[in-house]
Design a protein around this motif. Structure first.
Motif, PDB file in Angstrom:
ATOM      1  N   UNK A 224     -32.132 -31.323  13.121  1.00 50.74           N
ATOM      2  CA  UNK A 224     -33.377 -30.934  13.773  1.00 50.74           C
ATOM      3  C   UNK A 224     -33.134 -29.526  14.326  1.00 50.74           C
ATOM      4  N   UNK A 225     -34.087 -28.635  14.198  1.00 53.57           N
ATOM      5  CA  UNK A 225     -33.919 -27.280  14.704  1.00 53.57           C
ATOM      6  C   UNK A 225     -34.715 -27.075  15.979  1.00 53.57           C
ATOM      7  N   UNK A 226     -34.094 -26.410  16.945  1.00 55.90           N
ATOM      8  CA  UNK A 226     -34.749 -26.046  18.210  1.00 55.90           C
ATOM      9  C   UNK A 226     -35.314 -27.242  18.969  1.00 55.90           C
ATOM     10  N   UNK A 227     -34.704 -28.413  18.803  1.00 56.55           N
ATOM     11  CA  UNK A 227     -35.132 -29.630  19.507  1.00 56.55           C
ATOM     12  C   UNK A 227     -36.597 -29.989  19.276  1.00 56.55           C
ATOM     13  N   UNK A 228     -37.126 -29.633  18.114  1.00 56.51           N
ATOM     14  CA  UNK A 228     -38.513 -29.975  17.793  1.00 56.51           C
ATOM     15  C   UNK A 228     -38.576 -30.557  16.387  1.00 56.51           C
ATOM     16  N   UNK A 229     -39.602 -31.330  16.125  1.00 57.10           N
ATOM     17  CA  UNK A 229     -39.811 -31.875  14.800  1.00 57.10           C
ATOM     18  C   UNK A 229     -38.909 -33.059  14.496  1.00 57.10           C
ATOM     19  N   UNK A 230     -38.941 -33.469  13.245  1.00 62.08           N
ATOM     20  CA  UNK A 230     -38.186 -34.634  12.793  1.00 62.08           C
ATOM     21  C   UNK A 230     -36.772 -34.251  12.379  1.00 62.08           C
ATOM     22  N   UNK A 231     -35.873 -35.229  12.388  1.00 63.73           N
ATOM     23  CA  UNK A 231     -34.543 -35.051  11.827  1.00 63.73           C
ATOM     24  C   UNK A 231     -34.661 -35.246  10.318  1.00 63.73           C
TER      25      UNK A 231
END
Length: 129
Positions: A34-41
Motif C-alpha cells: 500500500x502506498x502512502x497509507x491509502x488505498x488497498x493492499x
C-alpha cells in the motif's frame, strides 16, 4: 520482520509511459503493498511519474524522520527488472556486476564504517547523508 534476522528485500520499479509500477519482494516472495497509507493492499502499486520527485537523490535507509537501524549487504541497483511474478529464487552468493548493474555495494567493510565502495563498472562515490 524479526529482530536479528537477515532478509532478502527487493523493489522492482517498472516505468511505462507516464506511470511507474512498484512491486516489493521479501525473501523472494511478492508482498501486498500500500502506498502512502491509502488505498488497498495490492501485489503492486502504480503511481504517476509526476508524483516522483526527480530533485531528490536516490536514498535508502530513511523516510522523513525515520531511520534504518540495522545492517545492509549486497545492494544492487539495476537498469532492468531482474524479478517478476509471484516469487523468485533468492541468491546464495554475493551479487556480481554486469552490463545492467548501475550500483553494487557488497559491504564487506568494518561495522560502523561510513566508506562504501561501488563494485559496479561505474565506481560511483557513495556518501552518507
Amino acid at each position: 520482520m524479526n529482530l536479528d534476522t537477515w532478509y532478502n528485500v527487493c523493489m522492482v520499479a517498472t516505468t511505462s509511459g507516464s506511470n511507474t509500477t512498484v512491486t516489493f519482494y521479501i525473501n523472494g516472495v511478492r508482498q501486498q503493498v500500500q502506498l502512502n497509507n491509502t488505498g488497498s493492499f495490492l501485489d503492486s502499486q502504480t503511481v504517476s511519474n509526476g508524483a516522483i520527485s526527480t530533485g531528490t537523490p536516490f536514498r535508502m535507509g530513511s523516510y522523513g524522520s525515520q531511520y534504518w537501524r540495522g545492517y545492509m549487504d549486497n545492494l544492487r541497483v539495476s537498469n532492468i527488472n531482474r524479478y517478476s511474478g509471484a516469487s523468485y529464487s533468492v541468491a546464495t552468493s554475493p551479487f556480481t556486476s554486469d552490463a545492467n548493474t548501475q550500483l553494487l555495494l557488497i559491504c564487506d567493510g568494518p561495522n560502523g564504517s561510513t566508506t562504501f565502495t561501488d563494485s559496479s563498472g561505474f565506481a560511483r562515490k557513495i556518501g552518507r547523508a
